[in-house]
Scaffold this motif. Sequence first.
Motif, PDB file in Angstrom:
ATOM      1  N   ARG A  94     -55.842 -42.365-122.545  1.00 48.82           N
ATOM      2  CA  ARG A  94     -57.063 -43.417-123.028  1.00 48.82           C
ATOM      3  C   ARG A  94     -56.675 -44.021-124.611  1.00 48.82           C
ATOM      4  O   ARG A  94     -56.557 -45.242-124.533  1.00 48.82           O
ATOM      5  N   LYS A  95     -56.264 -42.974-125.298  1.00 46.26           N
ATOM      6  CA  LYS A  95     -56.056 -43.374-126.625  1.00 46.26           C
ATOM      7  C   LYS A  95     -54.603 -44.264-126.848  1.00 46.26           C
ATOM      8  O   LYS A  95     -54.982 -45.200-127.470  1.00 46.26           O
ATOM      9  N   TYR A  96     -53.967 -43.771-126.212  1.00 47.91           N
ATOM     10  CA  TYR A  96     -52.410 -44.437-126.451  1.00 47.91           C
ATOM     11  C   TYR A  96     -52.436 -45.826-125.648  1.00 47.91           C
ATOM     12  O   TYR A  96     -51.731 -46.821-126.051  1.00 47.91           O
ATOM     13  N   ALA A  97     -53.114 -45.778-124.481  1.00 52.43           N
ATOM     14  CA  ALA A  97     -53.141 -47.070-123.662  1.00 52.43           C
ATOM     15  C   ALA A  97     -53.861 -48.203-124.355  1.00 52.43           C
ATOM     16  O   ALA A  97     -53.440 -49.383-124.392  1.00 52.43           O
ATOM     17  N   GLU A  98     -54.893 -47.866-125.164  1.00 50.62           N
ATOM     18  CA  GLU A  98     -55.532 -48.761-125.981  1.00 50.62           C
ATOM     19  C   GLU A  98     -54.770 -49.128-127.203  1.00 50.62           C
ATOM     20  O   GLU A  98     -55.080 -50.350-127.722  1.00 50.62           O
ATOM     21  N   LEU A  99     -54.028 -48.323-127.610  1.00 54.02           N
ATOM     22  CA  LEU A  99     -53.208 -48.764-128.779  1.00 54.02           C
ATOM     23  C   LEU A  99     -51.997 -49.570-128.562  1.00 54.02           C
ATOM     24  O   LEU A  99     -51.856 -50.468-129.218  1.00 54.02           O
TER      25      LEU A  99
END
Length: 76
Positions: free
Chosen positions: A70-75
């Motif tokens: 989730r963290k990297y997908a949103e970045l």
Amino acid sequence: TYIVTDNCIACKYTDCVEVCPVDCFYEGENFLVIHPDECIDCGVCEPECPADAIRPDTEPDMDKWVEFNRKYAELW
Ligand code: SF4
């Protein structure tokens, strides 16, 4: 949802990205992630992964990987 795990690091295949019907893969420098809220749980990407890096989040100890994806997908 399905999630990308550490076997994906430095893997150069993107067969999973090609088959995803909702385009919820995000490509980073040396690995891919799946946006866990966009994944529709269809499962078609899992057998496409030659590194066996794509796992369902129903497996044990997947919480940290869900958050990582989730963290990297949103970045990106
Ligand atoms: Fe995309 Fe389906 Fe894989 Fe989810 S399970 S990432 S929707 S191909």
